[in-house]
Motif scaffolding. Structure first.
Motif, PDB file in Angstrom:
ATOM      1  N   PRO A  51      38.865  49.333  39.420  1.00 48.71           N
ATOM      2  CA  PRO A  51      39.676  48.928  38.264  1.00 48.71           C
ATOM      3  C   PRO A  51      39.663  47.419  38.008  1.00 48.71           C
ATOM      4  N   HIS A  52      39.066  46.637  38.912  1.00 53.25           N
ATOM      5  CA  HIS A  52      39.009  45.194  38.683  1.00 53.25           C
ATOM      6  C   HIS A  52      38.074  44.872  37.522  1.00 53.25           C
ATOM      7  N   THR A  53      36.803  45.215  37.649  1.00 56.59           N
ATOM      8  CA  THR A  53      35.853  44.927  36.561  1.00 56.59           C
ATOM      9  C   THR A  53      35.043  46.144  36.143  1.00 56.59           C
ATOM     10  N   VAL A  75      32.286  44.639  45.781  1.00 55.29           N
ATOM     11  CA  VAL A  75      31.978  43.539  44.861  1.00 55.29           C
ATOM     12  C   VAL A  75      32.857  42.318  45.146  1.00 55.29           C
ATOM     13  N   HIS A  76      34.183  42.475  45.092  1.00 58.26           N
ATOM     14  CA  HIS A  76      35.085  41.340  45.320  1.00 58.26           C
ATOM     15  C   HIS A  76      36.161  41.649  46.355  1.00 58.26           C
ATOM     16  N   GLY A  77      36.077  42.786  47.025  1.00 60.51           N
ATOM     17  CA  GLY A  77      36.965  43.053  48.154  1.00 60.51           C
ATOM     18  C   GLY A  77      38.299  43.695  47.840  1.00 60.51           C
ATOM     19  N   ALA A  78      38.515  44.220  46.643  1.00 61.62           N
ATOM     20  CA  ALA A  78      39.762  44.954  46.387  1.00 61.62           C
ATOM     21  C   ALA A  78      39.852  46.115  47.379  1.00 61.62           C
ATOM     22  N   THR A  79      41.074  46.383  47.839  1.00 59.30           N
ATOM     23  CA  THR A  79      41.286  47.383  48.878  1.00 59.30           C
ATOM     24  C   THR A  79      42.230  48.461  48.366  1.00 59.30           C
ATOM     25  N   PHE A  80      41.862  49.714  48.644  1.00 64.23           N
ATOM     26  CA  PHE A  80      42.618  50.856  48.132  1.00 64.23           C
ATOM     27  C   PHE A  80      42.922  51.818  49.271  1.00 64.23           C
ATOM     28  N   ALA A  81      44.063  52.492  49.180  1.00 59.77           N
ATOM     29  CA  ALA A  81      44.421  53.509  50.163  1.00 59.77           C
ATOM     30  C   ALA A  81      43.569  54.755  49.946  1.00 59.77           C
ATOM     31  N   VAL A  82      42.960  55.237  51.022  1.00 59.67           N
ATOM     32  CA  VAL A  82      42.125  56.436  50.915  1.00 59.67           C
ATOM     33  C   VAL A  82      42.946  57.626  50.402  1.00 59.67           C
ATOM     34  N   ALA A  83      44.164  57.797  50.913  1.00 57.20           N
ATOM     35  CA  ALA A  83      44.932  59.007  50.617  1.00 57.20           C
ATOM     36  C   ALA A  83      45.581  59.012  49.234  1.00 57.20           C
ATOM     37  N   SER A  84      45.690  57.839  48.597  1.00 54.10           N
ATOM     38  CA  SER A  84      46.354  57.812  47.291  1.00 54.10           C
ATOM     39  C   SER A  84      45.555  57.081  46.213  1.00 54.10           C
ATOM     40  N   GLY A  85      44.606  56.262  46.618  1.00 57.60           N
ATOM     41  CA  GLY A  85      43.864  55.440  45.673  1.00 57.60           C
ATOM     42  C   GLY A  85      44.620  54.194  45.245  1.00 57.60           C
ATOM     43  N   ALA A  86      45.819  53.989  45.780  1.00 55.54           N
ATOM     44  CA  ALA A  86      46.644  52.842  45.379  1.00 55.54           C
ATOM     45  C   ALA A  86      45.982  51.524  45.764  1.00 55.54           C
ATOM     46  N   GLY A  90      43.758  42.395  47.175  1.00 59.52           N
ATOM     47  CA  GLY A  90      42.578  41.912  46.467  1.00 59.52           C
ATOM     48  C   GLY A  90      42.831  41.864  44.971  1.00 59.52           C
ATOM     49  N   PRO A  91      41.764  41.754  44.178  1.00 59.93           N
ATOM     50  CA  PRO A  91      41.940  41.493  42.752  1.00 59.93           C
ATOM     51  C   PRO A  91      42.255  42.709  41.884  1.00 59.93           C
ATOM     52  N   CYS A  92      42.582  43.840  42.464  1.00 63.58           N
ATOM     53  CA  CYS A  92      42.927  45.015  41.647  1.00 63.58           C
ATOM     54  C   CYS A  92      44.398  44.974  41.249  1.00 63.58           C
ATOM     55  N   ARG A  93      44.694  45.425  40.049  1.00 62.87           N
ATOM     56  CA  ARG A  93      46.083  45.585  39.622  1.00 62.87           C
ATOM     57  C   ARG A  93      46.462  47.059  39.584  1.00 62.87           C
ATOM     58  N   ASN A  94      45.465  47.916  39.414  1.00 62.94           N
ATOM     59  CA  ASN A  94      45.698  49.352  39.339  1.00 62.94           C
ATOM     60  C   ASN A  94      44.946  50.038  40.461  1.00 62.94           C
ATOM     61  N   GLY A  95      45.309  51.300  40.699  1.00 60.45           N
ATOM     62  CA  GLY A  95      44.629  52.090  41.703  1.00 60.45           C
ATOM     63  C   GLY A  95      43.401  52.782  41.149  1.00 60.45           C
ATOM     64  N   LEU A  96      42.736  53.521  42.035  1.00 59.29           N
ATOM     65  CA  LEU A  96      41.567  54.299  41.646  1.00 59.29           C
ATOM     66  C   LEU A  96      42.010  55.545  40.875  1.00 59.29           C
TER      67      LEU A  96
END
Ligand code: FES
Length: 111
Positions: A51-53, A75-86, A90-96
């Motif tokens: 969701p970053h770019t 790409v830029h290291g945004a990190t998301f929870a495997v179980a929720s996508g949250a 890092g540079p993400c504002r939204n989840g997967l």
């Protein structure tokens, strides 16, 4: 091939426990790519799109950075929870964007 067979993405055993693989869902308009993440007998699916770019999450086609229940965008290291996508950092504002799955007879399918 029956209609339900056409939605089989892979077998559960195709995904190493604690890791991820990519899958392509074909359609008349080109389809879309997923990341399939496994934790034991659970599998989580998300669009392979950060969701970053909007770039793919993998560092090489079908190869993902997954550690300690987190998937890291290459790409830029945004990190998301495997179980929720949250988004966890890092540079993400939204989840997967999650995709529902069905696990049946050792197969991972779209509903
Ligand atoms: S594109 Fe994923 S962190 Fe920037």
């Amino acid at each position: 091939m029956s209609e339900s067979r056409s939605h089989v993405l892979c077998r559960l055993d195709d995904i190493p426990d604690g890791e991820a693989i990519g899958a392509h869902v074909p359609s008349a308009t080109g389809g879309f790519d997923l990341v399939l993440l496994r934790q034991g007998d659970r599998v989580f699916a998300y669009h392979n799109e950060c969701p970053h770019t909007g770039r793919n999450l993998d560092w090489s086609p079908g190869r993902f950075l997954v550690r300690d229940g987190r998937i890291i965008c290459a790409v830029h290291g945004a990190t998301f929870a495997v179980a929720s996508g949250a988004c966890l950092g890092g540079p993400c504002r939204n989840g997967l964007v999650a995709i529902p799955l069905v696990l049946s007879d050792g197969e991972v399918r779209l509903p």
